[in-house]
Design a protein around this motif. Structure first.
Motif, PDB file in Angstrom:
ATOM      1  N   LEU A  18      18.662  -5.860 -83.742  1.00 50.22           N
ATOM      2  CA  LEU A  18      19.233  -4.530 -83.968  1.00 50.22           C
ATOM      3  C   LEU A  18      18.191  -3.503 -83.574  1.00 50.22           C
ATOM      4  CD1 LEU A  18      20.944  -4.684 -87.509  1.00 50.22           C
ATOM      5  CD2 LEU A  18      22.101  -4.372 -85.310  1.00 50.22           C
ATOM      6  N   ARG A  19      18.652  -2.333 -83.168  1.00 47.97           N
ATOM      7  CA  ARG A  19      17.741  -1.221 -82.943  1.00 47.97           C
ATOM      8  C   ARG A  19      18.158  -0.065 -83.836  1.00 47.97           C
ATOM      9  NH1 ARG A  19      16.350   2.508 -77.635  1.00 47.97           N
ATOM     10  NH2 ARG A  19      18.378   3.417 -78.147  1.00 47.97           N
ATOM     11  N   LEU A  20      17.241   0.312 -84.712  1.00 48.24           N
ATOM     12  CA  LEU A  20      17.471   1.470 -85.573  1.00 48.24           C
ATOM     13  C   LEU A  20      16.955   2.722 -84.884  1.00 48.24           C
ATOM     14  CD1 LEU A  20      16.389   0.070 -89.065  1.00 48.24           C
ATOM     15  CD2 LEU A  20      18.584  -0.139 -87.891  1.00 48.24           C
ATOM     16  N   SER A  21      17.642   3.815 -85.136  1.00 45.67           N
ATOM     17  CA  SER A  21      17.225   5.102 -84.588  1.00 45.67           C
ATOM     18  C   SER A  21      17.038   6.104 -85.707  1.00 45.67           C
ATOM     19  CB  SER A  21      18.280   5.634 -83.610  1.00 45.67           C
ATOM     20  OG  SER A  21      18.471   4.756 -82.521  1.00 45.67           O
ATOM     21  N   CYS A  22      16.126   7.029 -85.493  1.00 46.83           N
ATOM     22  CA  CYS A  22      15.892   8.113 -86.449  1.00 46.83           C
ATOM     23  C   CYS A  22      15.869   9.412 -85.667  1.00 46.83           C
ATOM     24  CB  CYS A  22      14.572   7.893 -87.179  1.00 46.83           C
ATOM     25  SG  CYS A  22      14.142   9.204 -88.339  1.00 46.83           S
ATOM     26  N   ALA A  23      16.729  10.324 -86.045  1.00 42.72           N
ATOM     27  CA  ALA A  23      16.820  11.613 -85.376  1.00 42.72           C
ATOM     28  C   ALA A  23      16.274  12.711 -86.287  1.00 42.72           C
ATOM     29  CB  ALA A  23      18.266  11.919 -85.020  1.00 42.72           C
ATOM     30  N   ALA A  24      15.549  13.639 -85.699  1.00 44.18           N
ATOM     31  CA  ALA A  24      15.037  14.796 -86.436  1.00 44.18           C
ATOM     32  C   ALA A  24      16.037  15.943 -86.311  1.00 44.18           C
ATOM     33  CB  ALA A  24      13.684  15.215 -85.889  1.00 44.18           C
ATOM     34  N   ILE A  25      16.403  16.495 -87.435  1.00 44.74           N
ATOM     35  CA  ILE A  25      17.360  17.599 -87.468  1.00 44.74           C
ATOM     36  C   ILE A  25      16.640  18.842 -87.957  1.00 44.74           C
ATOM     37  CG2 ILE A  25      19.585  18.417 -88.302  1.00 44.74           C
ATOM     38  CD1 ILE A  25      19.706  15.821 -86.655  1.00 44.74           C
ATOM     39  N   GLY A  26      16.560  19.858 -87.108  1.00 44.18           N
ATOM     40  CA  GLY A  26      15.940  21.117 -87.504  1.00 44.18           C
ATOM     41  C   GLY A  26      14.439  21.180 -87.306  1.00 44.18           C
ATOM     42  N   PHE A  27      13.839  20.141 -86.733  1.00 46.60           N
ATOM     43  CA  PHE A  27      12.414  20.167 -86.425  1.00 46.60           C
ATOM     44  C   PHE A  27      12.145  19.172 -85.303  1.00 46.60           C
ATOM     45  CE2 PHE A  27      10.465  16.245 -88.241  1.00 46.60           C
ATOM     46  CZ  PHE A  27      11.570  15.705 -88.868  1.00 46.60           C
ATOM     47  N   ARG A  28      10.915  19.180 -84.811  1.00 46.02           N
ATOM     48  CA  ARG A  28      10.528  18.266 -83.738  1.00 46.02           C
ATOM     49  C   ARG A  28       9.601  17.196 -84.294  1.00 46.02           C
ATOM     50  NH1 ARG A  28      13.527  18.537 -79.392  1.00 46.02           N
ATOM     51  NH2 ARG A  28      11.819  17.486 -78.309  1.00 46.02           N
ATOM     52  N   PHE A  29       9.775  15.951 -83.838  1.00 45.53           N
ATOM     53  CA  PHE A  29       8.909  14.863 -84.292  1.00 45.53           C
ATOM     54  C   PHE A  29       7.471  15.018 -83.795  1.00 45.53           C
ATOM     55  CE2 PHE A  29      11.186  12.240 -86.942  1.00 45.53           C
ATOM     56  CZ  PHE A  29      12.371  11.756 -86.420  1.00 45.53           C
ATOM     57  N   ALA A  30       7.270  15.733 -82.710  1.00 48.99           N
ATOM     58  CA  ALA A  30       5.916  15.955 -82.222  1.00 48.99           C
ATOM     59  C   ALA A  30       5.098  16.627 -83.323  1.00 48.99           C
ATOM     60  CB  ALA A  30       5.955  16.836 -80.982  1.00 48.99           C
ATOM     61  N   GLY A  31       3.953  16.023 -83.664  1.00 47.09           N
ATOM     62  CA  GLY A  31       3.145  16.546 -84.742  1.00 47.09           C
ATOM     63  C   GLY A  31       3.383  15.856 -86.065  1.00 47.09           C
ATOM     64  N   TYR A  32       4.258  14.849 -86.053  1.00 41.79           N
ATOM     65  CA  TYR A  32       4.550  14.104 -87.272  1.00 41.79           C
ATOM     66  C   TYR A  32       4.261  12.617 -87.075  1.00 41.79           C
ATOM     67  CZ  TYR A  32       6.976  18.083 -89.340  1.00 41.79           C
ATOM     68  OH  TYR A  32       7.268  19.303 -89.886  1.00 41.79           O
ATOM     69  N   ALA A  33       3.620  12.012 -88.065  1.00 43.23           N
ATOM     70  CA  ALA A  33       3.549  10.558 -88.140  1.00 43.23           C
ATOM     71  C   ALA A  33       4.866  10.070 -88.738  1.00 43.23           C
ATOM     72  CB  ALA A  33       2.386  10.129 -89.017  1.00 43.23           C
ATOM     73  N   ALA A  49       6.854  -0.404 -90.661  1.00 41.52           N
ATOM     74  CA  ALA A  49       6.165  -0.047 -89.421  1.00 41.52           C
ATOM     75  C   ALA A  49       5.862   1.443 -89.436  1.00 41.52           C
ATOM     76  CB  ALA A  49       7.029  -0.384 -88.209  1.00 41.52           C
ATOM     77  N   ALA A  50       4.803   1.810 -88.721  1.00 44.41           N
ATOM     78  CA  ALA A  50       4.419   3.211 -88.675  1.00 44.41           C
ATOM     79  C   ALA A  50       3.838   3.540 -87.305  1.00 44.41           C
ATOM     80  CB  ALA A  50       3.391   3.520 -89.761  1.00 44.41           C
ATOM     81  N   ILE A  51       3.972   4.800 -86.929  1.00 48.39           N
ATOM     82  CA  ILE A  51       3.412   5.261 -85.661  1.00 48.39           C
ATOM     83  C   ILE A  51       2.809   6.635 -85.888  1.00 48.39           C
ATOM     84  CG2 ILE A  51       5.639   6.229 -84.865  1.00 48.39           C
ATOM     85  CD1 ILE A  51       4.778   5.256 -82.015  1.00 48.39           C
ATOM     86  N   THR A  52       1.598   6.827 -85.382  1.00 53.85           N
ATOM     87  CA  THR A  52       0.893   8.077 -85.634  1.00 53.85           C
ATOM     88  C   THR A  52       1.423   9.199 -84.743  1.00 53.85           C
ATOM     89  OG1 THR A  52      -0.823   7.493 -84.026  1.00 53.85           O
ATOM     90  CG2 THR A  52      -1.213   6.868 -86.320  1.00 53.85           C
ATOM     91  N   ILE A  99       6.039  12.457 -91.735  1.00 51.66           N
ATOM     92  CA  ILE A  99       5.012  13.196 -92.468  1.00 51.66           C
ATOM     93  C   ILE A  99       4.239  14.066 -91.484  1.00 51.66           C
ATOM     94  CG2 ILE A  99       2.940  13.025 -93.884  1.00 51.66           C
ATOM     95  CD1 ILE A  99       3.969  10.385 -94.945  1.00 51.66           C
ATOM     96  N   GLY A 100       4.113  15.333 -91.802  1.00 50.53           N
ATOM     97  CA  GLY A 100       3.457  16.263 -90.912  1.00 50.53           C
ATOM     98  C   GLY A 100       1.970  15.976 -90.724  1.00 50.53           C
TER      99      GLY A 100
END
Length: 120
Positions: A18-33, A49-52, A99-100
C-alpha cells in the motif's frame, strides 16, 4: 484551516503493498519534518518512519526497515509512505505528523489517520 490529511489505507493481504499519502492543507511541507506513526487500539503510538525538513534524512522503526519507504515531494506538497511486504502486525491506524523546523518552530499538525488492515 491548517491541517494534514492522510489517505491510502485499506485492506490488503499479507505480502501485499500500500502507499499512504499525506497532504498539507493551508501550509507547505517545506520547512517541516514529517513522521508517520501508527497506533493499535489499546497500545501506545509507535513511530514508523520520519523524514527531516533539510537534507531529507530518513529514519525507520526496526520492525519496518527494508519494507517501508518514506518520501516527500515538496513541489507537490505531499508526503508518502510506501509499504511493501505487509504483515498482519502492520495493522493499525496510521497518522501523519508534521513538525515545524527552522522558521516554523512551534507548529505541529497531525491528521485523523488512515486505517491499514493486513489479513493473513
Amino acid at each position: 484551516q491548517v491541517h494534514v490529511v492522510e489517505s491510502g489505507g485499506g485492506l490488503v493481504q499479507s505480502g501485499g503493498s500500500l502507499r499512504l499519502s499525506c497532504a498539507a492543507i493551508g501550509f507547505r511541507f517545506a520547512g517541516y519534518a514529517v513522521s508517520w506513526y501508527r497506533q493499535v487500539l489499546g497500545k501506545e503510538r509507535e513511530l514508523v518512519a520520519a523524514i527531516t525538513a533539510v537534507g531529507f534524512t530518513t529514519n525507520y522503526a526496526d520492525s519496518v526497515k527494508g519494507r517501508f519507504h518514506i518520501s516527500r515531494d515538496d513541489a507537490k506538497n505531499m508526503i508518502y509512505l510506501q509499504m511493501n511486504n505487509l504483515k498482519p502486525e502492520d495493522t493499525a491506524v496510521y497518522y501523519c505528523n508534521a513538525i515545524g523546523d527552522i522558521g516554523y518552530f512551534g507548529n505541529e499538525y497531525i491528521g485523523k489517520g488512515t486505517l491499514v488492515t493486513v489479513s493473513s
